[in-house]
Design a protein around this motif. Structure first.
Motif, PDB file in Angstrom:
ATOM      1  N   LYS A 235     -21.478  -5.520  -9.268  1.00 21.64           N
ATOM      2  CA  LYS A 235     -20.294  -5.718 -10.114  1.00 21.64           C
ATOM      3  C   LYS A 235     -20.311  -4.768 -11.305  1.00 21.64           C
ATOM      4  O   LYS A 235     -19.279  -4.250 -11.723  1.00 21.64           O
ATOM      5  N   ALA A 236     -21.519  -4.531 -11.872  1.00 24.23           N
ATOM      6  CA  ALA A 236     -21.619  -3.632 -13.019  1.00 24.23           C
ATOM      7  C   ALA A 236     -21.214  -2.218 -12.630  1.00 24.23           C
ATOM      8  O   ALA A 236     -20.501  -1.525 -13.372  1.00 24.23           O
ATOM      9  N   ILE A 237     -21.631  -1.784 -11.429  1.00 19.91           N
ATOM     10  CA  ILE A 237     -21.264  -0.438 -10.973  1.00 19.91           C
ATOM     11  C   ILE A 237     -19.752  -0.312 -10.854  1.00 19.91           C
ATOM     12  O   ILE A 237     -19.153   0.676 -11.294  1.00 19.91           O
ATOM     13  N   LEU A 238     -19.126  -1.349 -10.287  1.00 24.11           N
ATOM     14  CA  LEU A 238     -17.667  -1.283 -10.126  1.00 24.11           C
ATOM     15  C   LEU A 238     -16.961  -1.284 -11.476  1.00 24.11           C
ATOM     16  O   LEU A 238     -15.957  -0.592 -11.661  1.00 24.11           O
ATOM     17  N   THR A 239     -17.511  -2.059 -12.452  1.00 24.25           N
ATOM     18  CA  THR A 239     -16.901  -2.067 -13.783  1.00 24.25           C
ATOM     19  C   THR A 239     -16.999  -0.698 -14.437  1.00 24.25           C
ATOM     20  O   THR A 239     -16.032  -0.207 -15.031  1.00 24.25           O
ATOM     21  N   ILE A 240     -18.193  -0.054 -14.306  1.00 22.53           N
ATOM     22  CA  ILE A 240     -18.349   1.290 -14.872  1.00 22.53           C
ATOM     23  C   ILE A 240     -17.363   2.255 -14.226  1.00 22.53           C
ATOM     24  O   ILE A 240     -16.764   3.098 -14.894  1.00 22.53           O
ATOM     25  N   GLU A 241     -17.163   2.113 -12.897  1.00 19.08           N
ATOM     26  CA  GLU A 241     -16.223   2.992 -12.191  1.00 19.08           C
ATOM     27  C   GLU A 241     -14.811   2.845 -12.750  1.00 19.08           C
ATOM     28  O   GLU A 241     -14.116   3.835 -12.969  1.00 19.08           O
ATOM     29  N   LYS A 242     -14.418   1.583 -12.989  1.00 23.59           N
ATOM     30  CA  LYS A 242     -13.065   1.370 -13.511  1.00 23.59           C
ATOM     31  C   LYS A 242     -12.904   2.027 -14.875  1.00 23.59           C
ATOM     32  O   LYS A 242     -11.914   2.713 -15.152  1.00 23.59           O
ATOM     33  N   TRP A 243     -13.921   1.842 -15.754  1.00 23.04           N
ATOM     34  CA  TRP A 243     -13.797   2.424 -17.090  1.00 23.04           C
ATOM     35  C   TRP A 243     -13.813   3.946 -17.037  1.00 23.04           C
ATOM     36  O   TRP A 243     -13.133   4.606 -17.822  1.00 23.04           O
TER      37      TRP A 243
ATOM     38  N   VAL B  53     -18.372   9.928  -8.603  1.00 23.17           N
ATOM     39  CA  VAL B  53     -18.769  10.163  -7.217  1.00 23.17           C
ATOM     40  C   VAL B  53     -20.179   9.626  -6.963  1.00 23.17           C
ATOM     41  O   VAL B  53     -20.436   8.967  -5.945  1.00 23.17           O
ATOM     42  N   ALA B  54     -21.110   9.872  -7.915  1.00 21.84           N
ATOM     43  CA  ALA B  54     -22.488   9.422  -7.725  1.00 21.84           C
ATOM     44  C   ALA B  54     -22.551   7.902  -7.635  1.00 21.84           C
ATOM     45  O   ALA B  54     -23.178   7.339  -6.731  1.00 21.84           O
ATOM     46  N   LEU B  55     -21.864   7.210  -8.579  1.00 21.96           N
ATOM     47  CA  LEU B  55     -21.891   5.746  -8.561  1.00 21.96           C
ATOM     48  C   LEU B  55     -21.203   5.190  -7.333  1.00 21.96           C
ATOM     49  O   LEU B  55     -21.660   4.204  -6.742  1.00 21.96           O
ATOM     50  N   GLY B  56     -20.095   5.858  -6.905  1.00 15.56           N
ATOM     51  CA  GLY B  56     -19.381   5.372  -5.731  1.00 15.56           C
ATOM     52  C   GLY B  56     -20.227   5.470  -4.479  1.00 15.56           C
ATOM     53  O   GLY B  56     -20.322   4.507  -3.711  1.00 15.56           O
ATOM     54  N   LEU B  57     -20.890   6.625  -4.267  1.00 16.56           N
ATOM     55  CA  LEU B  57     -21.702   6.780  -3.059  1.00 16.56           C
ATOM     56  C   LEU B  57     -22.903   5.841  -3.097  1.00 16.56           C
ATOM     57  O   LEU B  57     -23.303   5.291  -2.070  1.00 16.56           O
ATOM     58  N   THR B  58     -23.487   5.626  -4.306  1.00 19.26           N
ATOM     59  CA  THR B  58     -24.599   4.692  -4.411  1.00 19.26           C
ATOM     60  C   THR B  58     -24.153   3.269  -4.077  1.00 19.26           C
ATOM     61  O   THR B  58     -24.877   2.527  -3.392  1.00 19.26           O
ATOM     62  N   ALA B  59     -22.940   2.899  -4.559  1.00 18.99           N
ATOM     63  CA  ALA B  59     -22.439   1.549  -4.268  1.00 18.99           C
ATOM     64  C   ALA B  59     -22.206   1.370  -2.774  1.00 18.99           C
ATOM     65  O   ALA B  59     -22.500   0.304  -2.215  1.00 18.99           O
ATOM     66  N   VAL B  60     -21.699   2.428  -2.109  1.00 17.51           N
ATOM     67  CA  VAL B  60     -21.498   2.352  -0.663  1.00 17.51           C
ATOM     68  C   VAL B  60     -22.829   2.128   0.048  1.00 17.51           C
ATOM     69  O   VAL B  60     -22.961   1.269   0.935  1.00 17.51           O
ATOM     70  N   PHE B  61     -23.863   2.876  -0.378  1.00 20.53           N
ATOM     71  CA  PHE B  61     -25.184   2.743   0.245  1.00 20.53           C
ATOM     72  C   PHE B  61     -25.742   1.337   0.054  1.00 20.53           C
ATOM     73  O   PHE B  61     -26.289   0.735   0.986  1.00 20.53           O
ATOM     74  N   ILE B  62     -25.582   0.798  -1.175  1.00 19.13           N
ATOM     75  CA  ILE B  62     -26.099  -0.544  -1.454  1.00 19.13           C
ATOM     76  C   ILE B  62     -25.386  -1.580  -0.587  1.00 19.13           C
ATOM     77  O   ILE B  62     -26.015  -2.499  -0.044  1.00 19.13           O
ATOM     78  N   ALA B  63     -24.062  -1.400  -0.435  1.00 16.59           N
ATOM     79  CA  ALA B  63     -23.299  -2.358   0.377  1.00 16.59           C
ATOM     80  C   ALA B  63     -23.794  -2.358   1.814  1.00 16.59           C
ATOM     81  O   ALA B  63     -23.962  -3.414   2.427  1.00 16.59           O
ATOM     82  N   PHE B  64     -24.061  -1.158   2.355  1.00 18.37           N
ATOM     83  CA  PHE B  64     -24.557  -1.104   3.734  1.00 18.37           C
ATOM     84  C   PHE B  64     -25.961  -1.675   3.841  1.00 18.37           C
ATOM     85  O   PHE B  64     -26.308  -2.314   4.828  1.00 18.37           O
TER      86      PHE B  64
END
Lengths: 239, 108
Positions: free
Chosen positions: A167-175, A223-234
């Motif tokens: 959730k923190a990663i997604l919040t940082i992405e939004k900001w 981009v870095a946070l997005g790809l990391t979040a994708v990896f964590i989700a998988f």
């Protein structure tokens, strides 16, 4: 309907191949004289004006951060929506450790962990270099962000007990997305037009690069946070 | 010759999309189409003797930077779209127990 879907008969396959061959011949006929249709007006424009308009030696960076910033904004929006969707579809649990499932099943080799510890800081520095010099040399936010993301993925192999808050990663992405919009709107007050550099047009090239570096850092972090979040989700889904 | 080859790659991807019965294979075919598209666009602006679009000195002859700038965004979007599709296929596997299109359609 269902019976037809169950097996694709060979006849349909041959028909499809003939149809695609027809499309290919049409493409070849229409592309035979594309050198005459495709003019070099835009190339000459960017060659003469690109550096003076934007202060960026890398013309590709000049296009996606200045001339066509609208494209990049929507691209960042699509990235945000896709990452949020992946996080929403995968039922993640914040308390659990990420790489626990890797540790159980496959037993990461000791050699890999040792060399990852050596390579990790170098990869991180290289990614930062690519992001910060995106306006002078080959690179930019997208490429450097991908390098930083792969460095962060190596970290999951080194430190198996690590757990991250999705959730923190997604919040940082939004900001980051909001700050991207704010920085690109500032030019409305200084220059009088939307979505360009906020330094005036007759400013120094070094002064103009402040804007380019700031936007490159934001896009790289996204981009870095997005790809990391994708990896964590998988990683959490594959248990 | 090169644009025709990349278009052949796109057609191979379309053929795979039409024929494949597996969801994962369909996602791979979308990736193949995307790779062919990137090759096609990068070939458009090239010419003999053109340098990379970085103005290290004034007056050098560069290749067309527009297709390259478009393809940067395409690569990033393509990777996220592929991962979204794979995540949806994982969910389908959890629900139906198989990754075949016919089982997914039959369930409805």
């Amino acid at each position: 309907m269902l019976k037809r879907l169950r097996t694709v008969t060979p006849l349909i396959k041959y028909l499809l191949i003939i149809l695609l061959g027809l499309v290919l011949t049409m493409f070849i006929i229409s592309f035979a004289d594309y050198q005459t249709i495709y003019n070099n007006i835009s190339r000459l424009f960017y060659q003469t004006n690109g550096f003076f308009d934007t202060g960026s030696r890398n013309i590709v960076t000049a296009i996606y951060l200045d001339y066509r910033l609208f494209d990049s904004l929507f691209e960042a929006g699509i990235l945000l929506v896709a990452v949020t969707g992946i996080g929403w579809i995968s039922q993640h649990d914040d308390e659990q450790e990420n790489a626990h499932f890797m540790l159980d099943k496959y037993k990461t080799p000791e050699l890999f962990i040792t060399f990852s510890r050596l390579v990790y800081p170098i990869m991180l520095l290289f990614g930062l270099y690519i992001v910060l010099n995106g306006h002078n040399s080959p690179g930019g936010g997208f490429q450097g962000g991908a390098v930083i993301a792969s460095a962060l993925l190596i970290l999951f192999y080194i430190d198996l007990k690590k757990s991250t808050n999705m959730k923190a990663i997604l919040t940082i992405e939004k900001w980051l997305f909001i700050s991207l919009i704010i920085i690109s709107v500032i030019s409305l007050f200084t220059r009088g037009e939307l979505f360009t550099n906020f330094i005036p047009l007759d400013g120094n090239a070094d002064l103009k690069s402040i804007y380019l570096i700031a936007l490159n850092i934001i896009i790289g972090a996204k981009v870095a946070l997005g790809l990391t979040a994708v990896f964590i989700a998988f990683l959490k889904e594959g248990r | 010759m090169n644009p025709i080859l990349s278009f052949v790659i796109i057609l191979i991807g379309i053929y795979g999309l039409a024929v494949s019965t597996n969801i994962i294979k369909s996602v791979f075919c979308v990736t193949i189409i995307e790779a062919g598209l990137i090759l096609l666009f990068l070939n458009l602006g090239q010419y003999e003797g053109g340098l990379i679009p970085i103005m290290e000195a004034l007056g050098i002859e560069i290749v067309d930077p527009i297709p390259q700038a478009l393809m940067i965004t395409t690569i990033v979007i393509g990777s996220t779209i592929t991962s979204l599709a794979l995540m949806i296929s994982i969910k389908i596997f959890h629900i139906t127990g198989s990754i075949e299109w016919k089982d997914f359609i039959k369930r409805k």
